[in-house]
Design a protein around this motif. Structure first.
Motif, mmCIF file in Angstrom:
data_model
loop_
_atom_site.group_PDB
_atom_site.id
_atom_site.type_symbol
_atom_site.label_atom_id
_atom_site.label_comp_id
_atom_site.label_asym_id
_atom_site.label_seq_id
_atom_site.Cartn_x
_atom_site.Cartn_y
_atom_site.Cartn_z
ATOM 1 N N LEU A 148 76.299 76.815 11.745
ATOM 2 C CA LEU A 148 77.074 75.720 12.319
ATOM 3 C C LEU A 148 78.583 75.947 12.353
ATOM 4 O O LEU A 148 79.283 75.266 13.109
ATOM 5 N N ALA A 154 77.537 80.007 15.758
ATOM 6 C CA ALA A 154 77.602 78.918 16.742
ATOM 7 C C ALA A 154 78.049 79.371 18.129
ATOM 8 O O ALA A 154 77.404 79.032 19.130
ATOM 9 N N ARG A 164 71.858 72.563 16.160
ATOM 10 C CA ARG A 164 72.716 71.751 15.296
ATOM 11 C C ARG A 164 72.009 70.470 14.876
ATOM 12 O O ARG A 164 72.001 70.103 13.692
ATOM 13 N N SER A 191 78.536 68.940 9.025
ATOM 14 C CA SER A 191 78.447 67.984 10.136
ATOM 15 C C SER A 191 79.819 67.698 10.733
ATOM 16 O O SER A 191 79.921 67.227 11.868
ATOM 17 N N THR A 201 77.120 69.088 22.867
ATOM 18 C CA THR A 201 76.764 68.438 21.608
ATOM 19 C C THR A 201 75.544 67.541 21.752
ATOM 20 O O THR A 201 75.043 67.018 20.761
#
Length: 270
Positions: A148, A154, A164, A191, A201
């Motif tokens: 992440l 990522a 994610r 997060s 996202t």
């Protein structure tokens, strides 16, 4: 570890019962006790026996680390030892882990602890992490951070939103079911990572034709797609062993399989 006051066991037990969404009646029936006695234990009016605490912990599916905590809170000695992974008693475990990791070549695999820290990995996993900054791989690295972090895998992840959402969901569930502060802190940290520019996202709807959430990675040799499995040790009686797992990655298509074998060959030649 310092022994806590016996009165602490009641609130701890009530917290675990509520976390498991069980009534006092349900738990008492499962543990062959009475609702009245369980109520007295939770309110501190009765001191539970060591045997009752262990039965309650078993039916509440409490991690071994926290079972020891319950016993200490009631004034008893811990029931489960905690052996460092590099200690002599864990020699057979280390050997088993190494065999599992080596046997999974040329596919990536890593042994992880309860907080997703990598404690061992095979060569294929190291090759997959070749583009990750060294600071993210210090002491083996952490799976959640590697996946992440905006400087980790990522930017190379072709379905980052899906990955994610799945990773955060797993970590949040783990933090909620165990109540461990370090897992909650890890969740809050990862997060909050910014999403690399250009990545979506929104995970979108679940693919009705899919059977797993894949990990799709772009590499200099081509795109790769994986799914993973998690293996744990059966019937652990040691805290460290109960918290160890091996995550193994498998290719989702022939192209990925061929690329992994090419990478393994390049690594051997290097």
């Amino acid at each position: 570890m310092e022994i806590q006051e016996p009165s602490r066991v009641g609130p701890l037990l009530r917290e675990w019962r509520r976390r498991r969404k069980l009534s006092q009646l349900e738990l008492a029936l499962r543990a062959d006790s009475s609702t009245r006695h369980l109520s007295c234990v939770e309110t501190g009016r009765a001191r539970p026996s060591r045997e009752l605490l262990l039965r309650l912990a078993e039916h509440l599916d409490i991690p071994l680390r926290d079972r020891n905590g319950l016993l200490l809170a009631a004034g008893y000695a811990p029931a489960y030892r905690e052996s460092p992974l590099d200690s002599e008693p864990m020699a057979m475990v280390r050997s088993a882990i190494r065999a599992m990791l080596a046997g999974h070549e040329p596919y990536p695999a890593a042994a992880i602890d309860r907080a997703w820290n990598i404690v061992d990995r095979n060569d294929a996993m190291s090759l997959l992490m070749g583009t990750v900054p060294p600071r993210l791989a210090e002491s083996g690295g952490n799976v959640m951070r590697l996946i992440l972090h905006p400087e980790g895998l990522a930017p190379q992840c072709l379905n980052f939103a899906q990955v994610r959402a799945h990773a955060l969901g797993r970590l949040r569930h783990q933090a909620d079911t165990t109540g461990h502060d370090d897992l909650r802190a890890l969740y809050e940290e990862v997060s909050a990572y910014p999403v690399p520019p250009g990545l979506d996202t929104d995970p979108g709807p679940v693919d009705p034709a899919g059977i797993v959430v894949p990990l799709r990675i772009r590499t200099p040799l081509g795109d790769m797609a994986f799914f993973s499995t998690i293996a744990t040790f059966g019937a652990p009686a040691d805290v460290t062993l109960s918290e160890l797992a091996v995550e193994s990655f498998f290719p989702m298509d022939e192209r990925t399989d061929a690329l992994l074998r090419t990478l393994a060959s390049m690594g051997a030649q290097g």
